[in-house]
Scaffold this motif. Structure first.
Motif: not given
Length: 293
Positions: A115-127, A131-144
């Protein structure tokens, strides 16, 4: 009870298996230098398995007994299927310690973190996971960064992408500084589970592919920093200066939320708004795509 058969049989199997593989099979760089052996060299197998060349040589010569963690890393390094893995453990006399033939479940993202990830709409965020695996991301992280959904899940690792993904590597204005810090973070994570075969495989692959990684990993530098500043050069919006903060999940799963923010009314803040606006004009985001599950 585990038996201990002729160690020469294990050595023969290892030699035969590495002769069947090419550097390309294992993601190793190719060179124009003529190869004196068919398949992989001992040094390459040792690096992929994160063990010393001397230890691996003694394994092939039948002068040392393989431990269970080493067998696990060799399974990945030599790309063994289920039957080959079973045979490897039998030859090593470790059948009692042989893992079941199934992949560990992909870590589930905690609902609150999702939910936190989905609500961060104007800033890049990753889970990020262990081992630093990328488990989830928001659209702005994709854009970045990049379209993480287009990257096969086994390769979707933040550190691996920093060293092997041209766009992400080129994004960092001070790549060497940021990559060295990421290596130190992974080195600290390694201390919590030194026998993790997936970690050994990642370290082995990057050690072979990148001289800088090999050098920095050998330094044994560790870092537990949870905040810092990142300087990027984005192909669409130019230079960005972002504060990077991470928060660990309270359930001790090893998952952490990484958020990149900008000073209000700064050029970077305006650039992030442009990125977010550009993202919003794309196809409506599908939360199921923005995760490993």
């Amino acid at each position: 009870m585990s038996s201990y058969p002729d160690p020469r049989a294990l050595g023969a199997f290892l030699r035969a298996r590495r002769a069947q593989l090419t550097p390309q099979d294992c993601g190793l760089p190719t060179t124009d230098t003529a190869r004196r052996v068919t398949g992989l060299r001992r040094e390459e197998v040792a690096t992929l398995a994160a063990i010393s060349v001397d230890y691996y040589t003694r394994l092939e010569q039948g002068r040392v007994r393989a431990s269970t963690p080493v067998l696990a890393t060799l399974t990945h390094a030599l790309h063994l299927d289920g039957a080959q893995q079973q045979h490897l453990y039998q030859l090593a006399g470790r059948t009692d310690d042989q893992p079941r033939h199934h992949r560990p479940p992909t870590p589930r993202i905690r609902p609150a973190m999702r939910r936190l990830l989905d609500q961060l709409t104007h800033t890049p965020a990753l889970v990020l996971g262990k081992r630093l695996d990328v488990l989830a991301w928001n659209p702005t992280a994709t854009a970045l960064y990049t379209d993480f959904a287009a990257i096969p899940a086994p390769h979707r690792n933040y550190l691996r992408l920093m060293f092997t993904h041209p766009a992400i590597r080129g994004l960092h204005r001070n790549w060497a500084h940021d990559a060295r810090d990421a290596v130190a973070a992974l080195r600290m994570e390694a201390g919590t589970d030194p026998d993790d075969p997936d970690l050994a495989r990642l370290v082995g692959e990057l050690s072979v592919r990148d001289t800088d990684f090999r050098t920095w990993w050998a330094e044994h530098r560790v870092s537990s920093a949870t905040y810092g500043t990142k300087h990027y050069r984005h192909p669409l919006v130019g230079d960005l200066t972002l504060d990077c903060d991470t928060w660990a999940s309270p359930d001790h799963s090893g998952q952490r939320l990484m958020v990149l923010t900008a000073e209000p009314d700064s050029p970077t803040h305006d650039a992030l708004r442009i990125l977010a606006s550009w993202t919003a004009q794309q196809t409506e985001p599908d939360p199921a795509k923005n995760t490993t599950r």
